[in-house]
Design a protein around this motif. Structure first.
Motif, PDB file in Angstrom:
ATOM      1  N   ASP A  86      -5.219   5.455  -4.207  1.00 32.95           N
ATOM      2  CA  ASP A  86      -5.438   5.935  -2.835  1.00 32.95           C
ATOM      3  C   ASP A  86      -6.927   6.117  -2.549  1.00 32.95           C
ATOM      4  O   ASP A  86      -7.408   5.764  -1.470  1.00 32.95           O
ATOM      5  CB  ASP A  86      -4.726   7.272  -2.604  1.00 32.95           C
ATOM      6  CG  ASP A  86      -3.213   7.177  -2.665  1.00 32.95           C
ATOM      7  OD1 ASP A  86      -2.659   6.066  -2.501  1.00 32.95           O
ATOM      8  OD2 ASP A  86      -2.579   8.233  -2.905  1.00 32.95           O
ATOM      9  N   ARG A  89      -8.651   2.814  -2.100  1.00 31.14           N
ATOM     10  CA  ARG A  89      -8.268   2.224  -0.816  1.00 31.14           C
ATOM     11  C   ARG A  89      -9.018   2.899   0.343  1.00 31.14           C
ATOM     12  O   ARG A  89      -9.458   2.247   1.281  1.00 31.14           O
ATOM     13  CB  ARG A  89      -6.761   2.364  -0.624  1.00 31.14           C
ATOM     14  CG  ARG A  89      -6.250   1.610   0.540  1.00 31.14           C
ATOM     15  CD  ARG A  89      -4.736   1.453   0.486  1.00 31.14           C
ATOM     16  NE  ARG A  89      -4.326   0.902   1.749  1.00 31.14           N
ATOM     17  CZ  ARG A  89      -4.031   1.626   2.807  1.00 31.14           C
ATOM     18  NH1 ARG A  89      -4.043   2.939   2.744  1.00 31.14           N
ATOM     19  NH2 ARG A  89      -3.702   1.043   3.938  1.00 31.14           N
ATOM     20  N   TRP A 155      -5.560  -3.819  -7.418  1.00 31.87           N
ATOM     21  CA  TRP A 155      -5.515  -4.471  -6.109  1.00 31.87           C
ATOM     22  C   TRP A 155      -6.890  -4.647  -5.497  1.00 31.87           C
ATOM     23  O   TRP A 155      -7.127  -5.648  -4.810  1.00 31.87           O
ATOM     24  CB  TRP A 155      -4.593  -3.695  -5.171  1.00 31.87           C
ATOM     25  CG  TRP A 155      -3.236  -3.571  -5.780  1.00 31.87           C
ATOM     26  CD1 TRP A 155      -2.657  -2.429  -6.254  1.00 31.87           C
ATOM     27  CD2 TRP A 155      -2.304  -4.615  -6.039  1.00 31.87           C
ATOM     28  NE1 TRP A 155      -1.425  -2.700  -6.792  1.00 31.87           N
ATOM     29  CE2 TRP A 155      -1.181  -4.045  -6.675  1.00 31.87           C
ATOM     30  CE3 TRP A 155      -2.306  -5.984  -5.807  1.00 31.87           C
ATOM     31  CZ2 TRP A 155      -0.074  -4.786  -7.065  1.00 31.87           C
ATOM     32  CZ3 TRP A 155      -1.210  -6.720  -6.202  1.00 31.87           C
ATOM     33  CH2 TRP A 155      -0.114  -6.122  -6.811  1.00 31.87           C
ATOM     34  N   SER A 170       2.205  -4.432   1.100  1.00 36.91           N
ATOM     35  CA  SER A 170       1.848  -3.220   1.824  1.00 36.91           C
ATOM     36  C   SER A 170       1.148  -2.235   0.887  1.00 36.91           C
ATOM     37  O   SER A 170       1.373  -2.254  -0.332  1.00 36.91           O
ATOM     38  CB  SER A 170       3.100  -2.559   2.405  1.00 36.91           C
ATOM     39  OG  SER A 170       3.903  -2.043   1.350  1.00 36.91           O
ATOM     40  N   PRO A 171       0.297  -1.383   1.426  1.00 36.71           N
ATOM     41  CA  PRO A 171      -0.351  -0.356   0.595  1.00 36.71           C
ATOM     42  C   PRO A 171       0.654   0.524  -0.143  1.00 36.71           C
ATOM     43  O   PRO A 171       0.426   0.884  -1.296  1.00 36.71           O
ATOM     44  CB  PRO A 171      -1.178   0.442   1.603  1.00 36.71           C
ATOM     45  CG  PRO A 171      -1.457  -0.517   2.712  1.00 36.71           C
ATOM     46  CD  PRO A 171      -0.220  -1.373   2.801  1.00 36.71           C
ATOM     47  N   ARG A 174       1.902  -1.490  -3.107  1.00 34.84           N
ATOM     48  CA  ARG A 174       0.844  -1.594  -4.119  1.00 34.84           C
ATOM     49  C   ARG A 174       0.732  -0.286  -4.903  1.00 34.84           C
ATOM     50  O   ARG A 174       0.625  -0.293  -6.121  1.00 34.84           O
ATOM     51  CB  ARG A 174      -0.497  -1.908  -3.467  1.00 34.84           C
ATOM     52  CG  ARG A 174      -0.630  -3.308  -2.953  1.00 34.84           C
ATOM     53  CD  ARG A 174      -2.007  -3.504  -2.366  1.00 34.84           C
ATOM     54  NE  ARG A 174      -2.193  -4.833  -1.847  1.00 34.84           N
ATOM     55  CZ  ARG A 174      -3.367  -5.326  -1.475  1.00 34.84           C
ATOM     56  NH1 ARG A 174      -4.452  -4.575  -1.574  1.00 34.84           N
ATOM     57  NH2 ARG A 174      -3.462  -6.541  -1.018  1.00 34.84           N
ATOM     58  N   ARG A 175       0.738   0.821  -4.191  1.00 38.11           N
ATOM     59  CA  ARG A 175       0.630   2.125  -4.849  1.00 38.11           C
ATOM     60  C   ARG A 175       1.812   2.348  -5.792  1.00 38.11           C
ATOM     61  O   ARG A 175       1.645   2.807  -6.916  1.00 38.11           O
ATOM     62  CB  ARG A 175       0.567   3.259  -3.825  1.00 38.11           C
ATOM     63  CG  ARG A 175       0.328   4.631  -4.442  1.00 38.11           C
ATOM     64  CD  ARG A 175       0.442   5.741  -3.397  1.00 38.11           C
ATOM     65  NE  ARG A 175      -0.190   6.962  -3.826  1.00 38.11           N
ATOM     66  CZ  ARG A 175       0.341   7.834  -4.683  1.00 38.11           C
ATOM     67  NH1 ARG A 175       1.510   7.591  -5.263  1.00 38.11           N
ATOM     68  NH2 ARG A 175      -0.318   8.931  -5.002  1.00 38.11           N
TER      69      ARG A 175
END
Length: 187
Positions: A86, A89, A155, A170-171, A174-175
């Motif tokens: 997070d 990102r 990522w 999507s984020p 990915r998380r």
């Protein structure tokens, strides 16, 4: 007067962060940094000594922000990895500046004390959790930390040609993949 000096220093650090993220250490230009900060080159040398000193200050601030934003939780490494993802990102310049650092300073004996101290504290926390039986010990504490950090940054370091292969890019997905991978690593 001190407030103006602090404000100037902050503006220089912010402008330098953007410049180093875009151009690296060698490609960064102090005149562009000074102009973006509404300052002058003399102030850069006054506060930081050199362009390398300014880069070190940017890197130290970036490390401290990451430590403040994402303190390690050795008891829950999967969630720590998710929070680290997070953070990367939210602050994409972190991985860009870290990449420039690796490219331009690899093999240098000038290790950044803030990074060494941060990694040492994280390794100690993981080793303590391993000694208590809260984490497996099939990997050493430094190896485990390295795996968690690299999975968290997977990522941000991936090539666009790989990312187009992902069905759900999507984020959130990915998380979740980062958290799941670290969970599997600890199983």
């Amino acid at each position: 007067m001190a407030r103006d000096a602090d404000a100037t220093r902050r503006r220089l650090l912010e402008a330098a962060r953007q410049e180093f993220a875009a151009h690296g250490i060698a490609g960064a230009r102090v005149d562009r940094i000074a102009a973006a900060a509404r300052s002058n080159k003399a102030q850069i040398y006054h506060y930081f000594g050199s362009k390398d000193g300014l880069f070190d200050a940017v890197f130290d601030a970036m490390v401290q922000e990451t430590l403040d934003d994402v303190p390690i939780d050795a008891a829950n490494l999967p969630e720590y990895a998710g929070r680290l993802y997070d953070s990367y990102r939210k602050r994409p310049w972190v991985q860009r500046i870290a990449t420039w650092y690796r490219l331009e300073r690899a093999g240098s004996s000038d290790l950044l004390p803030a990074v060494v101290a941060s990694n040492t504290a994280k390794v100690q926390a993981i080793a303590a959790a391993q000694a208590e039986g809260a984490l497996p010990d099939r990997f050493s504490a430094p190896e485990l930390l390295g795996l968690v950090i690299h999975l968290s940054s997977l990522w941000s370091g991936s090539m666009p040609e790989f990312l187009v292969l992902m069905e759900d890019d999507s984020p959130a997905r990915r998380r979740q993949l980062v958290v799941d991978a670290v969970t599997a690593l600890l199983a």
